[in-house]
Design an enzyme around this catalytic site. Sequence first.
Site, short mmCIF file in Angstrom:
data_model
loop_
_atom_site.label_atom_id
_atom_site.label_comp_id
_atom_site.label_asym_id
_atom_site.label_seq_id
_atom_site.Cartn_x
_atom_site.Cartn_y
_atom_site.Cartn_z
N GLU A 101 13.94 47.27 72.61
CA GLU A 101 14.91 47.22 73.90
C GLU A 101 14.58 49.04 74.44
O GLU A 101 14.65 49.42 75.28
CB GLU A 101 16.23 47.18 73.91
CG GLU A 101 17.34 47.15 74.34
CD GLU A 101 18.64 47.35 74.02
OE1 GLU A 101 18.94 46.13 72.72
OE2 GLU A 101 19.62 47.09 74.43
N ARG A 105 12.41 41.51 55.50
CA ARG A 105 13.32 40.12 54.57
C ARG A 105 13.03 38.95 54.89
O ARG A 105 12.73 37.74 54.05
CB ARG A 105 15.03 40.08 55.58
CG ARG A 105 15.63 41.32 55.09
CD ARG A 105 16.83 41.56 55.85
NE ARG A 105 16.94 42.41 57.05
CZ ARG A 105 16.91 42.86 57.83
NH1 ARG A 105 18.21 42.06 57.94
NH2 ARG A 105 16.66 43.41 58.18
P1 AMP Z 1 13.72 40.18 67.39
O1 AMP Z 1 12.16 41.24 67.58
O2 AMP Z 1 14.99 41.14 68.64
O3 AMP Z 1 13.67 38.90 67.28
O4 AMP Z 1 14.62 40.94 66.27
C1 AMP Z 1 14.42 40.22 64.55
C2 AMP Z 1 13.82 41.38 63.16
O5 AMP Z 1 15.04 42.35 63.77
C3 AMP Z 1 14.13 40.72 62.06
O6 AMP Z 1 13.88 40.98 61.29
C4 AMP Z 1 15.38 40.80 62.06
O7 AMP Z 1 15.55 41.14 60.73
C5 AMP Z 1 16.16 42.23 62.39
N1 AMP Z 1 17.64 41.76 63.40
C6 AMP Z 1 17.31 42.39 64.33
N2 AMP Z 1 19.46 41.77 65.09
C7 AMP Z 1 19.51 41.50 63.87
C8 AMP Z 1 21.05 41.73 63.18
N3 AMP Z 1 21.56 40.83 64.34
N4 AMP Z 1 20.63 41.54 61.71
C9 AMP Z 1 20.23 41.29 61.48
N5 AMP Z 1 18.69 42.06 61.48
C10 AMP Z 1 18.76 41.70 63.02
#
Ligand code: AMP
Length: 178
Positions: free
Chosen positions: A101, A64
């Site tokens: 996680e 995205r």
């Molecule tokens: P992180 O590495 O935990 O910051 O996760 C970020 C990635 O996971 C991004 O590319 C987001 O598109 C996706 N992502 C994580 N949590 C969500 C959520 N609650 N809703 C939509 N996309 C999420």
Amino acid sequence: MASRDLIQNLEETIENIADFPVPGIQFKDITPIFLQPKLYEDVIADLVEFSRGKVDAVCGIESRGYLFGIAIAVALEVPFILIRKKGKLPPPFISEKYDLEYGSAEIEMREGQLKSGQRVLIHDDLLATGGTTEAAAKLVEKQGGVAAQFSFLIALKDLHGVDKLRQFDAEVYKILEY
Ligand code: AMP
């Protein structure tokens, strides 16, 4: 920075889907933005304003991050570089592993697309724990680039992703926080 109107329009447009893809997650669905070309244009204009004159390249995180990142790069007239999930890019590429996680993940970037010393905007749609973005910034630094800016449409406050980005001494911008 984002106007009240833009923030309100986005809040009304982005859908929250509870318990997707797994129980306990509040999934933020940004796809309704693409049903409103004017809103998409306004989001891009806002993200472009944050980065104008400040970066030499934009890196977008699969998938995205591409939807907005490439439009930002074109408007800024700078190169766009894809950061992909493991196994999608042909060699030569460099990789960075990071913890999820449960288990771990890996992202990759084509070698040689980023030039040493280039200042980079790293863009994704959403900042959650920050693990993916931190790994993306490490890929940029491995290539001799400077992680100068991060931008997101959404940041999930409670997950403190911003804390993981402090080490980079970069500007961080998010249009919405939940
Ligand atoms: P992180 O590495 O935990 O910051 O996760 C970020 C990635 O996971 C991004 O590319 C987001 O598109 C996706 N992502 C994580 N949590 C969500 C959520 N609650 N809703 C939509 N996309 C999420």
